[in-house]
Design a protein around this motif. Structure first.
Motif, PDB file in Angstrom:
ATOM      1  N   VAL A 114      32.100  24.416 -27.188  1.00 63.73           N
ATOM      2  CA  VAL A 114      31.044  25.380 -27.473  1.00 63.73           C
ATOM      3  C   VAL A 114      29.689  24.741 -27.182  1.00 63.73           C
ATOM      4  N   ALA A 115      28.806  25.487 -26.531  1.00 66.85           N
ATOM      5  CA  ALA A 115      27.441  25.008 -26.255  1.00 66.85           C
ATOM      6  C   ALA A 115      26.551  25.363 -27.449  1.00 66.85           C
ATOM      7  N   TRP A 116      26.676  24.563 -28.514  1.00 63.48           N
ATOM      8  CA  TRP A 116      25.984  24.876 -29.771  1.00 63.48           C
ATOM      9  C   TRP A 116      24.706  24.067 -29.917  1.00 63.48           C
ATOM     10  N   THR A 117      23.809  24.603 -30.741  1.00 67.10           N
ATOM     11  CA  THR A 117      22.612  23.895 -31.201  1.00 67.10           C
ATOM     12  C   THR A 117      22.399  24.280 -32.661  1.00 67.10           C
ATOM     13  N   TYR A 118      22.233  23.281 -33.517  1.00 66.83           N
ATOM     14  CA  TYR A 118      22.058  23.506 -34.956  1.00 66.83           C
ATOM     15  C   TYR A 118      20.620  23.159 -35.303  1.00 66.83           C
ATOM     16  N   ILE A 119      19.906  24.105 -35.886  1.00 61.53           N
ATOM     17  CA  ILE A 119      18.487  23.906 -36.160  1.00 61.53           C
ATOM     18  C   ILE A 119      18.249  23.898 -37.668  1.00 61.53           C
ATOM     19  N   SER A 120      17.892  22.726 -38.189  1.00 63.49           N
ATOM     20  CA  SER A 120      17.596  22.582 -39.613  1.00 63.49           C
ATOM     21  C   SER A 120      16.119  22.868 -39.868  1.00 63.49           C
ATOM     22  N   PRO A 121      15.819  23.593 -40.929  1.00 62.53           N
ATOM     23  CA  PRO A 121      14.423  23.786 -41.315  1.00 62.53           C
ATOM     24  C   PRO A 121      13.923  22.561 -42.069  1.00 62.53           C
ATOM     25  N   ALA A 122      12.657  22.585 -42.425  1.00 63.38           N
ATOM     26  CA  ALA A 122      12.098  21.558 -43.300  1.00 63.38           C
ATOM     27  C   ALA A 122      12.663  21.737 -44.706  1.00 63.38           C
ATOM     28  N   GLY A 123      12.400  20.748 -45.559  1.00 63.85           N
ATOM     29  CA  GLY A 123      12.929  20.800 -46.910  1.00 63.85           C
ATOM     30  C   GLY A 123      12.450  22.004 -47.695  1.00 63.85           C
ATOM     31  N   ASP A 124      11.193  22.360 -47.535  1.00 56.86           N
ATOM     32  CA  ASP A 124      10.608  23.527 -48.196  1.00 56.86           C
ATOM     33  C   ASP A 124      10.569  24.662 -47.175  1.00 56.86           C
ATOM     34  N   PHE A 125      11.567  25.523 -47.248  1.00 56.07           N
ATOM     35  CA  PHE A 125      11.744  26.606 -46.277  1.00 56.07           C
ATOM     36  C   PHE A 125      11.222  27.882 -46.929  1.00 56.07           C
ATOM     37  N   GLN A 126      10.040  28.335 -46.501  1.00 59.77           N
ATOM     38  CA  GLN A 126       9.303  29.382 -47.205  1.00 59.77           C
ATOM     39  C   GLN A 126       9.482  30.753 -46.557  1.00 59.77           C
ATOM     40  N   ALA A 127      10.199  31.620 -47.259  1.00 61.60           N
ATOM     41  CA  ALA A 127      10.479  32.957 -46.727  1.00 61.60           C
ATOM     42  C   ALA A 127       9.208  33.758 -46.493  1.00 61.60           C
ATOM     43  N   GLU A 128       8.227  33.589 -47.350  1.00 60.33           N
ATOM     44  CA  GLU A 128       7.003  34.381 -47.245  1.00 60.33           C
ATOM     45  C   GLU A 128       5.840  33.561 -46.677  1.00 60.33           C
ATOM     46  N   GLY A 129       6.131  32.379 -46.141  1.00 60.43           N
ATOM     47  CA  GLY A 129       5.074  31.526 -45.602  1.00 60.43           C
ATOM     48  C   GLY A 129       4.413  32.137 -44.373  1.00 60.43           C
ATOM     49  N   GLU A 130       3.221  31.672 -44.067  1.00 57.39           N
ATOM     50  CA  GLU A 130       2.459  32.244 -42.951  1.00 57.39           C
ATOM     51  C   GLU A 130       3.009  31.790 -41.604  1.00 57.39           C
ATOM     52  N   ARG A 131       2.727  32.575 -40.598  1.00 53.82           N
ATOM     53  CA  ARG A 131       3.097  32.257 -39.219  1.00 53.82           C
ATOM     54  C   ARG A 131       1.927  31.513 -38.595  1.00 53.82           C
ATOM     55  N   THR A 132       2.046  30.202 -38.470  1.00 48.22           N
ATOM     56  CA  THR A 132       0.955  29.408 -37.913  1.00 48.22           C
ATOM     57  C   THR A 132       1.094  29.234 -36.405  1.00 48.22           C
TER      58      THR A 132
END
Length: 210
Positions: free
Chosen positions: A144-162
């Motif tokens: 499988v040609a997979w890629t796994y993308i981990s977020p940062a430790g504090d993954f903010q659902a309502e955080g701003e789009r910078t």
């Protein structure tokens, strides 16, 4: 134009990934269990475990945005990911996975993870363990040609789009402020950037707000 399938698209991450991809002119189909709550005009209503190779054939990329949070459903991180892998195995369809941060390493030897730390909340340890298990199983897939993308430790659902992020690898990355944080919106940008580039096949990468 890239054809993208977003599985579990009604989730918070899934909806933002759908929107980001559509905003960039991609042909996106949302795969959902119930009513389509995304901005995608194309939607397939089907449980993830009922998807077939035929359902996902013809897409350039499948995004796995599945999440489970309760003790009885945590094993589904492994079962659903294995099922999606089986559906795209041996094809050119790439599989990008919305991952977790608990399995990111905190030392150069890669013997200790974020979830092993004394400050990691006990309430999140079962989730981190379930997602780490799914990642380890994914690493074993050479079909499988997979890629796994981990977020940062504090993954903010309502955080701003910078619109700005730092791309990391297997280890927990901090920004110049010493923070490990990213919004779902900026994570979606990073996900769609990887959809466009395809630079990290069979790799785990991570992202943090710049």
């Amino acid at each position: 134009m890239k054809k993208i399938a977003v599985v579990a698209a009604n989730g918070k991450a899934g909806k933002l990934i759908v929107k980001e991809a559509i905003d960039r002119g991609m042909d996106v189909t949302a795969f959902v269990r119930g009513e389509n709550q995304t901005v995608a005009e194309k939607a397939v209503v089907r449980d993830i475990m009922d998807l077939t190779a035929e359902d996902l054939a013809g897409f350039d990329v499948v995004v796995d945005a599945f999440g489970a949070w309760t003790p009885e459903t945590l094993p589904q991180h492994s079962t659903t990911l294995a099922h999606l892998c089986d559906c795209v195995a041996g094809t050119d369809v790439r599989l990008l996975v919305v991952g977790g941060a608990g399995s990111l390493y905190v030392n150069p030897e890669h013997t200790a993870c974020v979830a092993d730390g004394p400050d990691f909340p006990d309430a999140f340890k079962p989730l981190a363990a379930a997602m780490a298990k799914a990642l380890e199983e994914l690493r074993a897939r050479d079909d499988v040609a997979w890629t796994y993308i981990s977020p940062a430790g504090d993954f903010q659902a309502e955080g701003e789009r910078t619109g700005a992020y730092i791309l990391g690898g297997e280890e927990l990355t901090l920004n110049e402020a010493g923070e490990s944080v990213i919004s779902y919106a900026d994570y979606a940008i990073a996900m769609v950037d990887e959809i466009e580039s395809g630079d990290h096949i069979r790799q785990r990468i991570s992202v943090v707000r710049k």
